[in-house]
Design an enzyme around this catalytic site. Sequence first.
Site, PDB file in Angstrom:
ATOM      1  N   HIS A   1       0.785  -1.130  -0.087  1.00 18.50           N
ATOM      2  CA  HIS A   1       0.107   0.021   0.012  1.00 18.50           C
ATOM      3  C   HIS A   1       0.872   1.165   0.072  1.00 18.50           C
ATOM      4  O   HIS A   1       2.151   1.130  -0.089  1.00 18.50           O
ATOM      5  CB  HIS A   1      -1.131  -0.096   1.282  1.00 18.50           C
ATOM      6  CG  HIS A   1      -0.387   0.046   2.347  1.00 18.50           C
ATOM      7  ND1 HIS A   1       0.797  -0.891   2.766  1.00 18.50           N
ATOM      8  CD2 HIS A   1      -0.422   0.918   3.574  1.00 18.50           C
ATOM      9  CE1 HIS A   1       1.011  -0.621   3.975  1.00 18.50           C
ATOM     10  NE2 HIS A   1       0.649   0.487   4.563  1.00 18.50           N
TER      11      HIS A   1
ATOM     12  N   ASP B   1       5.800   4.409   5.197  1.00 19.36           N
ATOM     13  CA  ASP B   1       6.596   3.549   5.714  1.00 19.36           C
ATOM     14  C   ASP B   1       6.826   2.388   4.830  1.00 19.36           C
ATOM     15  O   ASP B   1       7.735   1.341   4.947  1.00 19.36           O
ATOM     16  CB  ASP B   1       6.250   3.055   7.204  1.00 19.36           C
ATOM     17  CG  ASP B   1       5.043   2.472   7.168  1.00 19.36           C
ATOM     18  OD1 ASP B   1       4.006   3.002   6.612  1.00 19.36           O
ATOM     19  OD2 ASP B   1       4.876   1.469   7.925  1.00 19.36           O
TER      20      ASP B   1
ATOM     21  N   HIS C   1      -6.958  -3.000   5.464  1.00 22.62           N
ATOM     22  CA  HIS C   1      -6.272  -1.878   6.096  1.00 22.62           C
ATOM     23  C   HIS C   1      -7.183  -0.640   5.908  1.00 22.62           C
ATOM     24  O   HIS C   1      -8.356  -0.438   5.359  1.00 22.62           O
ATOM     25  CB  HIS C   1      -4.881  -1.629   5.709  1.00 22.62           C
ATOM     26  CG  HIS C   1      -4.094  -0.610   6.511  1.00 22.62           C
ATOM     27  ND1 HIS C   1      -4.023  -0.558   7.836  1.00 22.62           N
ATOM     28  CD2 HIS C   1      -2.773  -0.070   6.158  1.00 22.62           C
ATOM     29  CE1 HIS C   1      -3.049   0.255   8.222  1.00 22.62           C
ATOM     30  NE2 HIS C   1      -2.332   0.444   7.161  1.00 22.62           N
TER      31      HIS C   1
ATOM     32  N   HIS D   1       7.041  -6.015  11.253  1.00 26.06           N
ATOM     33  CA  HIS D   1       6.030  -4.561  11.415  1.00 26.06           C
ATOM     34  C   HIS D   1       5.724  -4.285  12.616  1.00 26.06           C
ATOM     35  O   HIS D   1       4.567  -4.332  13.097  1.00 26.06           O
ATOM     36  CB  HIS D   1       4.923  -4.796  10.171  1.00 26.06           C
ATOM     37  CG  HIS D   1       4.312  -3.515   9.927  1.00 26.06           C
ATOM     38  ND1 HIS D   1       3.415  -2.938  10.919  1.00 26.06           N
ATOM     39  CD2 HIS D   1       4.552  -2.803   8.831  1.00 26.06           C
ATOM     40  CE1 HIS D   1       3.078  -1.858  10.164  1.00 26.06           C
ATOM     41  NE2 HIS D   1       3.689  -1.673   8.904  1.00 26.06           N
TER      42      HIS D   1
END
Length: 291
Positions: free
Chosen positions: A49, A53, A126, A253
């Site tokens: 995405h 980051d 998300h 993550h």
Amino acid sequence: MPLPYRWLTSLMMRYNGKSILIDCGEGTQIAMKEKGWSPKPIDIICFTHFHADHISGLPGMLLTMGNAERTEPLLLIGPKGLNKVVGALRTIAPELPFEINCVEITENQQEFSFDGFKIAAFRVNHNVLCYGYSMIISRQGKFDKDRALAAQIPMPFWSRLQKGEVIEQDGRTYTPDMVLGESRKGLKVTYCTDTRPVESITRNAEGSDLLILEGMYGEPDKLVKAKEYKHMTMYEAARIARQAEVPELWLTHYSPSLIRPEEYLGEVRKIFPDTIAAKDGRSVELRFDEE
């Protein structure tokens, strides 16, 4: 965010001379150099995405590739909007000695085929459009001499058929399945970050030799926060691994507040024993089953 002792999350896979990178956040190329790997031979970069980051390291990576005199085209794969995002980031990397080809994912589930492997993208949940990825390496069956003889296939055709060629001769068509046995188990790696647990992750993880999932939070009281920001806890990742029946789970993550993720492995391994709290530079060589 990157920390003094921890880079941002990304994955490099290498197979048969090809290098595939998933996500390219700030400092990714430095993490690669610490590992001793060069960005020049990267063939494909996939993006889960477009949060910073996961993509803000792209301009620097492209410039490094260009400075290394790369001339081969680079393929980028990502969600809708990839062309626009890459175009904006290239404002600071406008002149490169190689071509960039962007392919946007248009379906909830979509496969991309390459020489000897496939990349399967699957949509997750998300707070922006986001995908997980599986790299799939299929493996054909062994050459079966008796099968070739029984089908009366001329010997000069055997090696060509074994390589996947279809041959037409004297009004007859010869296909690879006529000389090969049953397909053998290949290799599969599934990678997914920034999502709530959804069925598509479990389904796509099935049959994987390695599953890599985000373990954003290990603290038991962070479930509410995980739901609010559309992330997963270590325990939710472990349940997915258990349901998908994978051999091994790597967590990644982590939240910046999660200083020592390994402290929570005791409880996580009660759900899925073969869980590893991955650290920068962790790697493994996966091999085909010997038969």
